[in-house]
Design a protein around this motif. Structure first.
Motif, PDB file in Angstrom:
ATOM      1  N   ALA A 151       0.822  -1.204   0.000  1.00 51.40           N
ATOM      2  CA  ALA A 151       0.000   0.000   0.000  1.00 51.40           C
ATOM      3  C   ALA A 151       0.861   1.261   0.000  1.00 51.40           C
ATOM      4  O   ALA A 151       0.467   2.268  -0.552  1.00 51.40           O
ATOM      5  N   GLY A 152       2.018   1.203   0.606  1.00 48.43           N
ATOM      6  CA  GLY A 152       2.877   2.376   0.640  1.00 48.43           C
ATOM      7  C   GLY A 152       4.208   2.063   1.268  1.00 48.43           C
ATOM      8  O   GLY A 152       4.350   1.102   2.013  1.00 48.43           O
ATOM      9  N   GLU A 153       5.209   2.895   0.953  1.00 50.69           N
ATOM     10  CA  GLU A 153       6.536   2.729   1.519  1.00 50.69           C
ATOM     11  C   GLU A 153       7.223   4.081   1.530  1.00 50.69           C
ATOM     12  O   GLU A 153       6.970   4.929   0.672  1.00 50.69           O
ATOM     13  N   GLY A 154       8.085   4.287   2.508  1.00 47.63           N
ATOM     14  CA  GLY A 154       8.813   5.539   2.577  1.00 47.63           C
ATOM     15  C   GLY A 154       9.796   5.532   3.723  1.00 47.63           C
ATOM     16  O   GLY A 154       9.897   4.565   4.476  1.00 47.63           O
ATOM     17  N   PRO A 155      10.549   6.621   3.870  1.00 48.11           N
ATOM     18  CA  PRO A 155      11.493   6.710   4.981  1.00 48.11           C
ATOM     19  C   PRO A 155      10.762   6.745   6.319  1.00 48.11           C
ATOM     20  O   PRO A 155       9.579   7.083   6.386  1.00 48.11           O
ATOM     21  N   LEU A 156      11.470   6.419   7.354  1.00 46.61           N
ATOM     22  CA  LEU A 156      10.884   6.345   8.695  1.00 46.61           C
ATOM     23  C   LEU A 156      10.253   7.671   9.108  1.00 46.61           C
ATOM     24  O   LEU A 156       9.255   7.691   9.825  1.00 46.61           O
ATOM     25  N   THR A 157      10.796   8.766   8.620  1.00 47.74           N
ATOM     26  CA  THR A 157      10.259  10.083   8.966  1.00 47.74           C
ATOM     27  C   THR A 157       8.868  10.312   8.380  1.00 47.74           C
ATOM     28  O   THR A 157       8.153  11.196   8.832  1.00 47.74           O
ATOM     29  N   GLU A 158       8.481   9.522   7.378  1.00 44.97           N
ATOM     30  CA  GLU A 158       7.169   9.660   6.750  1.00 44.97           C
ATOM     31  C   GLU A 158       6.209   8.553   7.187  1.00 44.97           C
ATOM     32  O   GLU A 158       5.312   8.167   6.444  1.00 44.97           O
ATOM     33  N   ALA A 159       6.390   8.055   8.398  1.00 42.02           N
ATOM     34  CA  ALA A 159       5.569   6.940   8.883  1.00 42.02           C
ATOM     35  C   ALA A 159       4.087   7.275   8.875  1.00 42.02           C
ATOM     36  O   ALA A 159       3.251   6.435   8.525  1.00 42.02           O
ATOM     37  N   GLU A 160       3.739   8.499   9.223  1.00 42.19           N
ATOM     38  CA  GLU A 160       2.325   8.881   9.250  1.00 42.19           C
ATOM     39  C   GLU A 160       1.732   8.863   7.842  1.00 42.19           C
ATOM     40  O   GLU A 160       0.631   8.340   7.632  1.00 42.19           O
ATOM     41  N   ASP A 161       2.449   9.407   6.857  1.00 39.53           N
ATOM     42  CA  ASP A 161       1.958   9.412   5.474  1.00 39.53           C
ATOM     43  C   ASP A 161       1.823   7.994   4.928  1.00 39.53           C
ATOM     44  O   ASP A 161       0.832   7.674   4.257  1.00 39.53           O
ATOM     45  N   VAL A 162       2.822   7.159   5.199  1.00 39.68           N
ATOM     46  CA  VAL A 162       2.782   5.774   4.711  1.00 39.68           C
ATOM     47  C   VAL A 162       1.606   5.032   5.343  1.00 39.68           C
ATOM     48  O   VAL A 162       0.890   4.292   4.672  1.00 39.68           O
TER      49      VAL A 162
END
Length: 160
Positions: free
Chosen positions: A133-144
């Motif tokens: 569904a989504g992936e990203g850096p740890l700083t974007e945990a809320e967006d992911v």
């Protein structure tokens, strides 16, 4: 070579070996400390950012009469048999019961890559279907997590 020269050479060799071993131990300790710090950061992000989002989703689902279950953040460690490579990941999930079975939104953080990903899973007996569904850096945990929630809601409760 005289006996004294041989002894001196062997002493120098032993000192070199001890120095190399000491440097290797120090390098491993630094890497282990960095990994522990990254692992702690991953666990904290899931507990402080992702779990509250899943708890809000769970409360909303419960208000609408949908049975669900939150799996709290867990650390999973795997060591490969052949290479003895150690991997650790942190994961939390929300499962909801649907007519055709359970659907799971799982959010995973990896200390090795410092990335977070969300997946939607549908268990079927001995196997499951998993969709990213989504992936990203740890700083974007809320967006992911929010991207995962959007896809999860569309899959679990289709409007068509």
């Amino acid at each position: 070579m005289t006996v004294e020269q041989i002894a001196s050479h062997l002493d120098q060799f032993r000192e070199r070996q001890e120095r190399l071993a000491s440097e290797e131990r120090a390098r491993q300790e630094r890497e282990e400390a960095l990994f522990r710090e990254a692992a702690e950061k991953c666990g904290n992000i899931l507990r402080t950012v992702v779990e509250p989002l899943l708890e809000k989703l769970s409360a909303t689902l419960t208000n609408y009469g949908h049975a669900n279950l939150i799996h709290p953040t867990q650390e999973t460690e795997q060591i490969t048999e052949r290479t003895k490579l150690r991997t650790v990941e942190y994961a939390t999930a929300l499962a909801v019961e649907r007519e055709k079975g359970q659907m799971i939104l799982r959010v995973v953080a990896s200390p090795r890559t410092m990335r977070v990903s969300s997946t939607i899973g549908v268990p079927h007996g001995n196997f499951s279907s998993v969709f990213h569904a989504g992936e990203g850096p740890l700083t974007e945990a809320e967006d992911v997590t929010n991207r995962g929630i959007v896809d999860f809601m569309a899959a679990a409760f289709p409007l068509r």
